[in-house]
Design a protein around this motif. Sequence first.
Motif, PDB file in Angstrom:
ATOM      1  N   ASN A 424       6.408 -13.617   8.416  1.00 21.77           N
ATOM      2  CA  ASN A 424       5.142 -14.215   8.101  1.00 21.77           C
ATOM      3  C   ASN A 424       4.137 -12.811   7.722  1.00 21.77           C
ATOM      4  OD1 ASN A 424       2.107 -14.686   8.970  1.00 21.77           O
ATOM      5  ND2 ASN A 424       2.986 -16.737   8.107  1.00 21.77           N
ATOM      6  N   VAL A 425       3.464 -12.856   6.446  1.00 19.23           N
ATOM      7  CA  VAL A 425       2.626 -11.611   6.194  1.00 19.23           C
ATOM      8  C   VAL A 425       1.486 -11.216   7.311  1.00 19.23           C
ATOM      9  CG1 VAL A 425       1.006 -10.798   4.629  1.00 19.23           C
ATOM     10  CG2 VAL A 425       3.163 -11.849   3.970  1.00 19.23           C
ATOM     11  N   ASP A 426       0.911 -12.583   7.827  1.00 15.10           N
ATOM     12  CA  ASP A 426      -0.031 -12.223   8.693  1.00 15.10           C
ATOM     13  C   ASP A 426       0.432 -11.612  10.116  1.00 15.10           C
ATOM     14  OD1 ASP A 426      -2.287 -13.350   6.861  1.00 15.10           O
ATOM     15  OD2 ASP A 426      -1.703 -15.222   7.728  1.00 15.10           O
ATOM     16  N   ASP A 427       1.357 -12.248  10.671  1.00 13.91           N
ATOM     17  CA  ASP A 427       1.822 -11.527  11.654  1.00 13.91           C
ATOM     18  C   ASP A 427       2.493 -10.257  11.602  1.00 13.91           C
ATOM     19  OD1 ASP A 427       1.372 -14.133  12.968  1.00 13.91           O
ATOM     20  OD2 ASP A 427       3.547 -14.854  12.577  1.00 13.91           O
ATOM     21  N   ALA A 428       3.241  -9.959  10.536  1.00 14.34           N
ATOM     22  CA  ALA A 428       3.809  -8.719  10.277  1.00 14.34           C
ATOM     23  C   ALA A 428       2.536  -7.685  10.311  1.00 14.34           C
ATOM     24  CB  ALA A 428       4.591  -8.606   9.088  1.00 14.34           C
ATOM     25  N   VAL A 429       1.448  -7.952   9.416  1.00 12.87           N
ATOM     26  CA  VAL A 429       0.199  -7.150   9.274  1.00 12.87           C
ATOM     27  C   VAL A 429      -0.441  -6.751  10.768  1.00 12.87           C
ATOM     28  CG1 VAL A 429      -1.974  -6.947   8.496  1.00 12.87           C
ATOM     29  CG2 VAL A 429      -0.146  -7.732   6.958  1.00 12.87           C
ATOM     30  N   GLU A 430      -0.534  -7.813  11.478  1.00  9.44           N
ATOM     31  CA  GLU A 430      -1.090  -7.653  12.622  1.00  9.44           C
ATOM     32  C   GLU A 430      -0.384  -6.741  13.733  1.00  9.44           C
ATOM     33  OE1 GLU A 430      -3.883  -7.979  15.750  1.00  9.44           O
ATOM     34  OE2 GLU A 430      -4.215  -8.578  13.659  1.00  9.44           O
ATOM     35  N   GLU A 431       0.976  -6.862  13.693  1.00  8.64           N
ATOM     36  CA  GLU A 431       1.761  -6.020  14.285  1.00  8.64           C
ATOM     37  C   GLU A 431       1.608  -4.483  14.027  1.00  8.64           C
ATOM     38  OE1 GLU A 431       6.420  -5.307  14.626  1.00  8.64           O
ATOM     39  OE2 GLU A 431       5.700  -7.685  15.402  1.00  8.64           O
ATOM     40  N   ALA A 432       1.661  -4.425  12.649  1.00  5.29           N
ATOM     41  CA  ALA A 432       1.453  -2.969  12.012  1.00  5.29           C
ATOM     42  C   ALA A 432      -0.124  -2.481  12.480  1.00  5.29           C
ATOM     43  CB  ALA A 432       1.507  -3.080  10.620  1.00  5.29           C
ATOM     44  N   ILE A 433      -1.003  -3.147  12.447  1.00  5.32           N
ATOM     45  CA  ILE A 433      -2.258  -2.687  12.935  1.00  5.32           C
ATOM     46  C   ILE A 433      -2.326  -2.200  14.416  1.00  5.32           C
ATOM     47  CG2 ILE A 433      -4.760  -3.394  13.069  1.00  5.32           C
ATOM     48  CD1 ILE A 433      -4.376  -5.048  10.621  1.00  5.32           C
ATOM     49  N   ILE A 434      -1.685  -3.036  15.255  1.00 10.36           N
ATOM     50  CA  ILE A 434      -1.547  -2.765  16.605  1.00 10.36           C
ATOM     51  C   ILE A 434      -0.972  -1.309  16.918  1.00 10.36           C
ATOM     52  CG2 ILE A 434      -0.677  -3.476  18.876  1.00 10.36           C
ATOM     53  CD1 ILE A 434      -1.367  -6.179  17.873  1.00 10.36           C
TER      54      ILE A 434
END
Length: 449
Positions: A424-434
């Motif tokens: 999921n794009v939202d989940d993957a992006v959030e993980e990258a930001i963290i």
Amino acid sequence: MRRNIQAVLLLSVAILLLLMGCEGKGRPTKDERDTSPKDISLDNKVVTLTFWRNSGNKAENYAYESLILEFMEKHPNIRIDMMPFPYADYDTKLRTAVATGNPPDIMAIDAPSLASYAQAGALMPLTEHYRTDGNLHDIPTSTMEGYTYRNDIYLAPLTESSIAMFYNIKMFEKAGLSLPSSDPNEAWTWEQVLEAATKINDPDEGVYGIDPAQGFQNAGATAYFKYPIIWQFGGDVMNEEGTSARGALDSPETKQALTFYSELFTKHKVAAFEYPLDAFPNRKLGITIDGTWTLAHIAENYPEFKLGVDFGVAPLPKGTRQAVANGSWALGISAKTEFANEAWTFVNWMTSYEGLMIYSRITGDIPVRYSVAKQFEKLNEYPLNIFVVQNQKYGRPRPITPIFPQMAEAVKDLFEDVTLQQRNVDDAVEEAIIRIDKAYVDSQRLSLQ
């Protein structure tokens, strides 16, 4: 005796240039001549400057040697002691020298590494030098942004490399497609590219529609090939300060770019996770995004695959805007040097009109200065003009942050997560930001210790 040897070497350079056929277009105008730096007054004492750089190909090495020889002829009171290191070892050796307080006077640094060296206080600011006699008007503003950290210029650029869209003419004609424009300012949209790739795609025949970003490579390649896709859709990777990915990597535009890219593989199936070796010149790939170096590779290894007959070159596709990554190896001066003026004299001459004319003639690289680029006919004609104009008008620096390696690795993994793993794009992006934001906080904590 030394002057005789130098004369022979300079004559060899002249002969090489004639053989390469890289003659300039003519004499520069007065304004262009003025882009060469002014000499400074030196006493009779000979100053020796240490200069470290990564070892390049034969042409690059020859260019540096020739430039240093000519510089010392012009400035007999300054001696340059150049030490080239293998590319794989260079950054580690340089960072070790900086950390132990024994850096070279002058050092070559890749643009994405700028912020980490500048934040560590390893580099002397060049801002006032550039304002005085660096002829900033002769270099695109977007280029210099890539060598600027917190409002100070720290590196002096020499050349650019660039990428563009390569396409198979005969595949386009067979599919009834119009050919893309060769005008650097008239890029196809990604939707047009998708339509063409869909019509060309023929999995049963082992023919793929597009390789949108040179597959899945290391983090450095990801930055060079995939960040432009994010920018083209109006997104970004990090904030302007280079301190956080929040508000940039999670923007709707960035997520749109990530989704579009992943769907080329997963939904439309016009891109492959793996391609045959040299799929494009072997006529197994309709469209590919690649660099200027590919022209030489094809000419040397696939002479029957001809530019203008079998394949063409067009500007990079766009979403809401055109964008291409800029920035390459550049020269910096150590904050610890005892010979700041002499070091600037060398760096400024190397990156001046005169220095870059010599360097670009030998290497064939794209010079950063407008005045130098104008002097080479090939750079002003198709297809190389596409690469030149894109850099000058639509170039963007990769994120300027002291945690570039950690950030680049996180973004590489992000592209893989949403494409290869279909997360999921939202989940993957959030993980990258963290990951990215934690890396920045950790780097600041270490810098205070």
